[in-house]
Design a protein around this motif. Sequence first.
Motif, PDB file in Angstrom:
ATOM      1  N   PRO A   1       0.684  -1.112   0.024  1.00 28.76           N
ATOM      2  CA  PRO A   1       0.015  -0.024  -0.078  1.00 28.76           C
ATOM      3  C   PRO A   1       0.885   1.353   0.220  1.00 28.76           C
ATOM      4  CG  PRO A   1      -0.392  -1.164   1.955  1.00 28.76           C
ATOM      5  CD  PRO A   1       0.540  -1.956   1.067  1.00 28.76           C
ATOM      6  N   THR A   2       0.265   2.497  -0.433  1.00 28.95           N
ATOM      7  CA  THR A   2       0.936   3.670  -0.386  1.00 28.95           C
ATOM      8  C   THR A   2       1.078   4.011   0.886  1.00 28.95           C
ATOM      9  OG1 THR A   2      -0.309   4.073  -2.434  1.00 28.95           O
ATOM     10  CG2 THR A   2       0.608   6.066  -1.257  1.00 28.95           C
ATOM     11  N   ALA A   3       2.215   4.779   1.262  1.00 28.89           N
ATOM     12  CA  ALA A   3       2.443   5.359   2.588  1.00 28.89           C
ATOM     13  C   ALA A   3       1.601   6.435   2.949  1.00 28.89           C
ATOM     14  CB  ALA A   3       3.942   5.898   2.449  1.00 28.89           C
ATOM     15  N   LEU A   4       1.067   6.235   4.451  1.00 28.60           N
ATOM     16  CA  LEU A   4       0.107   7.149   4.662  1.00 28.60           C
ATOM     17  C   LEU A   4       0.926   7.795   5.954  1.00 28.60           C
ATOM     18  CD1 LEU A   4      -2.668   4.420   5.611  1.00 28.60           C
ATOM     19  CD2 LEU A   4      -2.528   6.282   3.772  1.00 28.60           C
ATOM     20  N   ILE A   5       0.322   9.110   6.292  1.00 27.44           N
ATOM     21  CA  ILE A   5       0.677   9.951   7.388  1.00 27.44           C
ATOM     22  C   ILE A   5      -0.628  10.382   7.785  1.00 27.44           C
ATOM     23  CG2 ILE A   5       1.616  12.155   8.234  1.00 27.44           C
ATOM     24  CD1 ILE A   5       3.479  12.151   5.613  1.00 27.44           C
ATOM     25  N   GLY A   6      -0.678   9.964   9.427  1.00 28.14           N
ATOM     26  CA  GLY A   6      -1.990  10.177   9.999  1.00 28.14           C
ATOM     27  C   GLY A   6      -1.950  10.869  11.373  1.00 28.14           C
ATOM     28  N   ARG A   7      -2.931  11.522  11.736  1.00 29.48           N
ATOM     29  CA  ARG A   7      -3.195  12.151  13.160  1.00 29.48           C
ATOM     30  C   ARG A   7      -4.457  11.747  13.554  1.00 29.48           C
ATOM     31  NH1 ARG A   7      -1.634  18.086  14.248  1.00 29.48           N
ATOM     32  NH2 ARG A   7       0.338  16.937  14.940  1.00 29.48           N
ATOM     33  N   CYS A   8      -4.530  11.182  14.570  1.00 31.68           N
ATOM     34  CA  CYS A   8      -5.568  10.590  15.002  1.00 31.68           C
ATOM     35  C   CYS A   8      -5.984  11.346  16.672  1.00 31.68           C
ATOM     36  CB  CYS A   8      -5.718   9.096  15.672  1.00 31.68           C
ATOM     37  SG  CYS A   8      -7.205   8.435  16.373  1.00 31.68           S
ATOM     38  N   HIS A   9      -6.895  11.806  16.799  1.00 33.36           N
ATOM     39  CA  HIS A   9      -7.636  12.438  18.096  1.00 33.36           C
ATOM     40  C   HIS A   9      -8.535  11.554  18.601  1.00 33.36           C
ATOM     41  CE1 HIS A   9      -5.719  16.123  17.173  1.00 33.36           C
ATOM     42  NE2 HIS A   9      -6.136  16.251  15.968  1.00 33.36           N
ATOM     43  N   VAL A  10      -8.480  10.926  19.833  1.00 32.42           N
ATOM     44  CA  VAL A  10      -9.191  10.054  20.675  1.00 32.42           C
ATOM     45  C   VAL A  10      -9.525  10.834  22.031  1.00 32.42           C
ATOM     46  CG1 VAL A  10      -9.610   7.815  21.490  1.00 32.42           C
ATOM     47  CG2 VAL A  10      -8.236   8.059  19.475  1.00 32.42           C
ATOM     48  N   THR A  11     -11.186  11.181  22.178  1.00 31.41           N
ATOM     49  CA  THR A  11     -11.387  11.624  23.300  1.00 31.41           C
ATOM     50  C   THR A  11     -12.495  10.548  24.059  1.00 31.41           C
ATOM     51  OG1 THR A  11     -11.366  13.822  22.490  1.00 31.41           O
ATOM     52  CG2 THR A  11     -13.056  13.346  24.348  1.00 31.41           C
ATOM     53  N   PHE A  12     -12.141  10.329  25.289  1.00 28.28           N
ATOM     54  CA  PHE A  12     -12.838   9.278  26.127  1.00 28.28           C
ATOM     55  C   PHE A  12     -13.036   9.329  27.527  1.00 28.28           C
ATOM     56  CE2 PHE A  12      -8.247   8.677  26.126  1.00 28.28           C
ATOM     57  CZ  PHE A  12      -8.002   8.293  27.331  1.00 28.28           C
TER      58      PHE A  12
END
Length: 85
Positions: A1-12
């Motif tokens: 797969p193509t490289a991914l750059i991500g940011r995840c915000h998780v509020t819990f």
Amino acid sequence: PTALIGRCHVTFAPKVNGVPAIRLDLQGFSIDEVSFNGVPTSYSYNGLLLTIPFPNPLAAGDTATLTIDYHGNGAQDATGWGGVY
């Protein structure tokens, strides 16, 4: 797969008292930074599970937010449908 750059915000908010950490699935990515309520924090990652200990155990109903910056190719779904996980 193509490289991914991500940011995840998780509020819990935990449902029980004394929660010391959270574990999240993040197979096959590299972790760039993890923040707890806006402050960079320590973590451990074994290539499959990301474990983030809290500075102090959380009480039931406490609201917290994690921000996770990551990059990589991930693991391709074995069925071939094209997704990563």
